[in-house]
Write an enzyme that holds these catalytic residues in place. Sequence first.
Site: not given
Length: 369
Positions: A136, A162, A164, A189, A214, A239, A263, A291
């Site tokens: 990530s 992934k 952000k 995400d 996400e 999420d 998670k 995570g």
Amino acid sequence: MKIVAAKLHRVRLPLVHEFRTSSHGKSMLDHILVELTDESGAVGWGEVASPSDPFYAPETVESCWHLGERYLVPAILGKEWERPEQLSQLWAKVRGNQFAKSGLDTAGWVLWATINCVPLAEALGGTRTEVVAGVSLGIEPTIDDLLTEVERHLAAGYPRVKLKIAPGWDVEPVRAVRSAHPDLDLHVDANGIYTAEQSDHLKALDEFGLTMIEQPFAPRDLLAHANLQRQIATPICLDESVETLEDLETALSLQAIRVLNIKVSRMGGLTRARAAHDRAHQAGIPVWCGGMHEFGIGRAANVALSSLPGFSLPSDVSASAKYYAQDVITPPVIATQGVVQVPKAPGLGHDVDTAFIAQNAVATIELTS
Ligand code: OSB
Ligand code: MG
């Protein structure tokens, strides 16, 4: 068995690389390590991986400490139990506070697996001997910095990236990474930063062949997720929206979800994380383990969970070294070409480095029955 003593250690570790999401940036983290001891002297460790600030979820390190000390530890101390699933029943009256609950629930599982001489993964019903890890990547100062980060992790062998995203850092960085890596398993995400009014802008992401988008919208806005999913081909992954099994049921029924990020922290521990896996698997929804920049204890729990059969997408179980120069467990979590071996040793499957924990603890408390 009975838990006769519980210690909470608030431990501070620096991150090797600053991490920025749509809400904030971080260069060091305080997590609470939970140490449960039963009447035979056996020990189980868990980790409360709450961020310090209430920007991902409503919890903070202080709120978790308070809940642990005042409600959760007192609920389990001196109580008779046989199976780790029973611990969450003992604090069933406490609403929310998933991160705080998660640290104790995980410690209970690790204690149980240790006493029964089985690896944590096997105790949970895991079947995989290795799990595939993705990385990530946070928001970087420039697109060139981001491309460098992507290259660095691909060179280390991670097969999924992934990114952000946030308003002002979405279509352009995604376009740049996609044109540099046409076949990469890539996803984004947003940590819930967009509003339903920005849906048209998000539709522009549909052309990049992303594995998923996400959590584009706020956690409770399941309708916005369902509406966007009807208009795009890219699967929507939830999420923050899914903290309970009932949240998952609602999302399934609204068709607001095609992939689930599980998670351990957000579900309130391994017991509920596994139940979410079971439900999603039954509904045909692929899952992966997200995570929270866990130290080694929480990271090892994530690896164990990811060994369950429904974890068919790469999980955020990158090596300890992606985040920490030294970890609280030995050996640290290691990824070879993006693959982490599931430990075969009983319990957590790693030694806990109590001296390193003591060196980096900023507060410790012990509660006894
Ligand atoms: O949404 O997955 C998230 C970190 C902090 C808060 C939210 C998230 C994250 C991550 C971390 O993406 C991923 C990892 O631990 O490797
Ligand atoms: Mg997320």
